[in-house]
Design a protein around this motif. Structure first.
Motif, PDB file in Angstrom:
ATOM      1  N   ARG A  69     -19.758   6.763  -1.698  1.00 28.33           N
ATOM      2  CA  ARG A  69     -20.970   7.135  -2.466  1.00 28.33           C
ATOM      3  C   ARG A  69     -20.809   6.787  -3.939  1.00 28.33           C
ATOM      4  NH1 ARG A  69     -22.393  13.079  -1.563  1.00 28.33           N
ATOM      5  NH2 ARG A  69     -20.496  13.187  -0.359  1.00 28.33           N
ATOM      6  N   LEU A  70     -19.612   7.052  -4.475  1.00 25.95           N
ATOM      7  CA  LEU A  70     -19.351   6.704  -5.871  1.00 25.95           C
ATOM      8  C   LEU A  70     -19.507   5.198  -6.071  1.00 25.95           C
ATOM      9  CD1 LEU A  70     -18.372   7.263  -8.770  1.00 25.95           C
ATOM     10  CD2 LEU A  70     -16.032   7.114  -7.908  1.00 25.95           C
ATOM     11  N   LYS A  71     -18.983   4.426  -5.153  1.00 24.49           N
ATOM     12  CA  LYS A  71     -19.073   2.974  -5.249  1.00 24.49           C
ATOM     13  C   LYS A  71     -20.540   2.521  -5.206  1.00 24.49           C
ATOM     14  CE  LYS A  71     -17.121  -1.126  -3.097  1.00 24.49           C
ATOM     15  NZ  LYS A  71     -16.336  -1.640  -1.971  1.00 24.49           N
ATOM     16  N   GLU A  72     -21.331   3.127  -4.296  1.00 26.10           N
ATOM     17  CA  GLU A  72     -22.755   2.779  -4.209  1.00 26.10           C
ATOM     18  C   GLU A  72     -23.486   3.127  -5.500  1.00 26.10           C
ATOM     19  OE1 GLU A  72     -24.630   4.594  -0.823  1.00 26.10           O
ATOM     20  OE2 GLU A  72     -23.203   3.717   0.571  1.00 26.10           O
ATOM     21  N   GLN A  73     -23.200   4.325  -6.023  1.00 28.66           N
ATOM     22  CA  GLN A  73     -23.884   4.724  -7.259  1.00 28.66           C
ATOM     23  C   GLN A  73     -23.477   3.835  -8.434  1.00 28.66           C
ATOM     24  OE1 GLN A  73     -23.413   8.927  -7.898  1.00 28.66           O
ATOM     25  NE2 GLN A  73     -24.938   9.442  -6.341  1.00 28.66           N
ATOM     26  N   LEU A  74     -22.200   3.449  -8.455  1.00 27.57           N
ATOM     27  CA  LEU A  74     -21.774   2.548  -9.528  1.00 27.57           C
ATOM     28  C   LEU A  74     -22.437   1.181  -9.381  1.00 27.57           C
ATOM     29  CD1 LEU A  74     -17.967   3.393  -9.834  1.00 27.57           C
ATOM     30  CD2 LEU A  74     -19.800   3.985 -11.415  1.00 27.57           C
ATOM     31  N   ASN A  75     -22.586   0.700  -8.150  1.00 29.22           N
ATOM     32  CA  ASN A  75     -23.286  -0.576  -7.933  1.00 29.22           C
ATOM     33  C   ASN A  75     -24.745  -0.469  -8.361  1.00 29.22           C
ATOM     34  OD1 ASN A  75     -21.045  -1.883  -6.970  1.00 29.22           O
ATOM     35  ND2 ASN A  75     -21.488  -1.467  -4.816  1.00 29.22           N
ATOM     36  N   ASP A  76     -25.407   0.652  -8.006  1.00 28.69           N
ATOM     37  CA  ASP A  76     -26.801   0.857  -8.428  1.00 28.69           C
ATOM     38  C   ASP A  76     -26.899   0.918  -9.943  1.00 28.69           C
ATOM     39  OD1 ASP A  76     -27.518   0.921  -5.773  1.00 28.69           O
ATOM     40  OD2 ASP A  76     -27.684   3.117  -5.659  1.00 28.69           O
ATOM     41  N   LEU A  77     -25.935   1.615 -10.570  1.00 35.50           N
ATOM     42  CA  LEU A  77     -25.929   1.735 -12.029  1.00 35.50           C
ATOM     43  C   LEU A  77     -25.726   0.365 -12.676  1.00 35.50           C
ATOM     44  CD1 LEU A  77     -26.026   3.760 -14.405  1.00 35.50           C
ATOM     45  CD2 LEU A  77     -23.552   3.916 -14.241  1.00 35.50           C
ATOM     46  N   ASN A  78     -24.810  -0.408 -12.125  1.00 37.89           N
ATOM     47  CA  ASN A  78     -24.570  -1.754 -12.661  1.00 37.89           C
ATOM     48  C   ASN A  78     -25.783  -2.651 -12.442  1.00 37.89           C
ATOM     49  OD1 ASN A  78     -22.011  -1.127 -13.534  1.00 37.89           O
ATOM     50  ND2 ASN A  78     -20.993  -1.889 -11.689  1.00 37.89           N
ATOM     51  N   ALA A  79     -26.448  -2.513 -11.300  1.00 35.57           N
ATOM     52  CA  ALA A  79     -27.637  -3.326 -11.026  1.00 35.57           C
ATOM     53  C   ALA A  79     -28.773  -2.973 -11.985  1.00 35.57           C
ATOM     54  CB  ALA A  79     -28.087  -3.120  -9.574  1.00 35.57           C
ATOM     55  N   SER A  80     -28.940  -1.695 -12.261  1.00 32.83           N
ATOM     56  CA  SER A  80     -30.006  -1.298 -13.179  1.00 32.83           C
ATOM     57  C   SER A  80     -29.691  -1.750 -14.601  1.00 32.83           C
ATOM     58  CB  SER A  80     -30.235   0.215 -13.134  1.00 32.83           C
ATOM     59  OG  SER A  80     -29.107   0.901 -13.631  1.00 32.83           O
ATOM     60  N   GLU A  81     -28.439  -1.736 -14.985  1.00 35.38           N
ATOM     61  CA  GLU A  81     -28.053  -2.213 -16.321  1.00 35.38           C
ATOM     62  C   GLU A  81     -28.228  -3.723 -16.429  1.00 35.38           C
ATOM     63  OE1 GLU A  81     -24.122  -0.877 -17.304  1.00 35.38           O
ATOM     64  OE2 GLU A  81     -24.721   1.218 -17.296  1.00 35.38           O
ATOM     65  N   ASP A  82     -27.926  -4.418 -15.345  1.00 32.09           N
ATOM     66  CA  ASP A  82     -28.105  -5.874 -15.343  1.00 32.09           C
ATOM     67  C   ASP A  82     -29.573  -6.242 -15.445  1.00 32.09           C
ATOM     68  OD1 ASP A  82     -25.386  -6.321 -15.219  1.00 32.09           O
ATOM     69  OD2 ASP A  82     -25.357  -6.634 -13.031  1.00 32.09           O
ATOM     70  N   SER A  83     -30.407  -5.456 -14.769  1.00 34.38           N
ATOM     71  CA  SER A  83     -31.863  -5.738 -14.828  1.00 34.38           C
ATOM     72  C   SER A  83     -32.423  -5.430 -16.224  1.00 34.38           C
ATOM     73  CB  SER A  83     -32.622  -4.966 -13.747  1.00 34.38           C
ATOM     74  OG  SER A  83     -32.516  -3.595 -14.000  1.00 34.38           O
ATOM     75  N   LYS A  84     -31.837  -4.444 -16.897  1.00 32.98           N
ATOM     76  CA  LYS A  84     -32.274  -4.132 -18.275  1.00 32.98           C
ATOM     77  C   LYS A  84     -31.884  -5.261 -19.217  1.00 32.98           C
ATOM     78  CE  LYS A  84     -32.044   0.888 -18.038  1.00 32.98           C
ATOM     79  NZ  LYS A  84     -31.359   2.084 -18.537  1.00 32.98           N
ATOM     80  N   LYS A  85     -30.708  -5.846 -18.998  1.00 32.75           N
ATOM     81  CA  LYS A  85     -30.248  -6.925 -19.862  1.00 32.75           C
ATOM     82  C   LYS A  85     -31.098  -8.185 -19.690  1.00 32.75           C
ATOM     83  CE  LYS A  85     -25.432  -5.449 -20.085  1.00 32.75           C
ATOM     84  NZ  LYS A  85     -24.060  -5.767 -19.724  1.00 32.75           N
ATOM     85  N   ILE A  86     -31.520  -8.438 -18.456  1.00 32.57           N
ATOM     86  CA  ILE A  86     -32.314  -9.628 -18.172  1.00 32.57           C
ATOM     87  C   ILE A  86     -33.711  -9.500 -18.770  1.00 32.57           C
ATOM     88  CG2 ILE A  86     -33.367 -10.977 -16.313  1.00 32.57           C
ATOM     89  CD1 ILE A  86     -30.912 -10.392 -14.628  1.00 32.57           C
TER      90      ILE A  86
END
Length: 195
Positions: A177-194
């Protein structure tokens, strides 16, 4: 060839009054004593065996009385305590000590837990989330130690073994679950950067 039995019996009675030679009985007894072993050696062997058996029985009774009157908390010079830190690590039993199959299960979960922990990278953005999961993992690890102490003290039973396996499963699921949440967090940060 037929003889009358009555005649034979009468002749036998007349012959039975004959006496044995002088000293015949004493010679017979001497030969008998020479042929048979002495009874005293057999008696000595039995008395030694009886003495040894008596000593063994007395020692067994003394040990049984000692164990019966010994306090329950003090077994084998080890004071039983429910504090997981009181028992040394090398004395604790694990699932692998119970059976090889349980050792495989324990090794599988521990290897996957360590693998998932090694894959997780902590950054400034995910530090708070990561610390929350690490605290929960530490609680589960402490509970696992308490269960291994219980397994060591009380011996294996179905509830303790199941609780140990469930604890390992829960820790692994928590890391997923931690890994999934970290992936979601990283994906949302990547989308903010784009954007």
């Amino acid at each position: 060839m037929a003889q009358d039995l009555r005649d034979l019996l009468r002749n036998e009675q007349n012959d039975s009054h004959k006496k044995m030679n002088d000293g015949h009985e004493s010679r017979f007894l001497k030969k008998l004593d020479d042929a048979l072993p002495e009874e005293s050696s057999i008696k000595k062997r039995y008395s030694v065996l009886q003495l040894a058996a008596s000593i063994i029985v007395l020692l067994g009774l003394a040990y049984g009385a000692y164990m019966f009157f010994q306090p329950e908390e003090n077994i084998g010079n080890k004071v039983v305590n429910n504090n997981p830190d009181s028992i040394q690590e090398d004395q604790l039993k694990s699932l692998g000590d119970i059976s090889p199959d349980l050792k495989k299960v324990e090794d599988y979960y521990l290897a996957n837990i360590n693998l998932e922990l090694s894959k997780i990278k902590q950054t400034k953005e995910n530090k708070e989330l990561f610390d929350g999961y690490v605290l929960r993992l530490a609680e589960l690890n402490q509970e696992y130690k308490r269960l291994t102490v219980e397994l060591t003290e009380n011996g294996p039973n179905e509830l303790t073994v199941s609780a140990l396996i469930d604890n390992l499963k829960l820790r692994l699921n928590l890391l997923y679950r931690l890994k999934e949440q970290l992936n979601d967090l990283n994906a949302s940060e990547d989308s903010k950067k784009i954007s």
